[in-house]
Design an enzyme around this catalytic site. Structure first.
Site, PDB file in Angstrom:
ATOM      1  CG  ASP A   1      -8.433   0.766   2.518  1.00 19.69           C
ATOM      2  OD1 ASP A   1      -9.322  -0.008   2.109  1.00 19.69           O
ATOM      3  OD2 ASP A   1      -7.227   0.467   2.546  1.00 19.69           O
TER       4      ASP A   1
ATOM      5  CE  LYS B   1      -4.319  -1.747   1.939  1.00 19.29           C
ATOM      6  NZ  LYS B   1      -5.392  -1.514   2.931  1.00 19.29           N
TER       7      LYS B   1
END
Length: 270
Positions: free
Chosen positions: A103, A66
């Site tokens: 997210d 990420k």
């Protein structure tokens, strides 16, 4: 046929193909979504190959990539400087590939009706998921935030980077009273060490939120339910962030009415 993927190391546990496949079928769209195991050493080669494929619409990005994704994909929205982690790569209007983070919005969705202004919060973890959680919490105007993490200095730096007041403590520290507890780490995930927290210090109206979804019933959530605390499981965040990514990949909003959401949950928990 156009397609998208989810990449990570490991990746076999991912439920994202079930989610996106369900929506593709519901909308009768021609496309595919699958998993792809990509190690850190293979990440550069993966993006070089995929971005040259006209059928590839992008990918979701999970552990441990990420943050490393910024080394390979353009970040015109400045996600690196805000959240500091990306979980989605998609094809932009000019056909260039860009990265973003869904997210934070996925985390916030199931908390939409909860007023957390000034409320004390505990977050476990200081990785990519924790960055998205802390970004969202800062936008919600929460009160002091306690971050529990193996590396206390890293946790303290994260608090500072998001302008949040609070404290950083080791994982072994006693849980302070809080309105919301969020496990944003991989602890409790299948194949990972358990997350052992004593929830006794929490008030009766506390919410326990675990972003882990494999298994869905984590020991943390089981302990919270034993205390009759409100809980939010990892599927809520997973489905929420996936819905945003799906539209970026396939150019259509997924069906999110109650009937479709219930059917999707049934599939994910079967």
């Amino acid at each position: 046929m156009i397609y998208a993927e989810v990449i990570g190391d490991p990746i076999a546990h991912s439920k994202s193909p079930i989610i996106h496949g369900f929506w593709l079928d519901a909308l009768k769209l021609e496309g595919a979504y699958r998993t792809c195991h990509v190690t850190p050493d293979d990440l550069a080669g993966y993006f070089a190959k995929r971005t040259a494929d006209p059928d590839w619409r992008g990918c979701n990005v999970t552990l441990p990539h990420k943050q490393a994704v910024f080394d390979h994909i353009a970040d015109p929205g400045g996600v690196k400087g805000t959240i500091g982690a990306a979980n989605t790569v998609f094809r932009g209007e000019d056909n260039a590939f860009l990265c973003t983070n869904t997210d934070a919005a996925g985390f916030y969705a199931p908390l939409g009706g909860v007023d957390l202004t000034g409320a004390p919060v505990v977050v476990i973890g200081a990785g990519g998921a924790a960055r998205a959680v802390l970004f969202a919490l800062a936008k919600l105007g929460v009160g002091p935030v306690t971050v529990l993490n193996r590396n206390v200095l890293k946790a303290a730096a994260l608090l500072s980077s998001f302008g949040l007041k609070g404290q950083a403590l080791p994982l072994t520290a006693t849980l302070p009273p809080a309105t919301l507890v969020v496990n944003a780490s991989s602890l409790g995930m299948a194949g990972q060490p358990p997350l052992d927290l004593d929830l006794d210090p929490l008030p009766e109206d506390a919410i326990v939120y675990d972003v882990v979804y494999a298994p869905l019933e984590t020991p943390l959530l089981a302990a919270a339910r034993a205390r009759k605390l409100d809980t939010i499981d990892g599927l809520d965040m997973l489905i929420g962030q996936a819905a945003l990514a799906f539209e970026l990949f396939f150019g259509a909003a997924p069906p999110r009415d109650e009937e479709h959401d219930l059917k999707l949950r049934d599939l994910l928990t079967a």
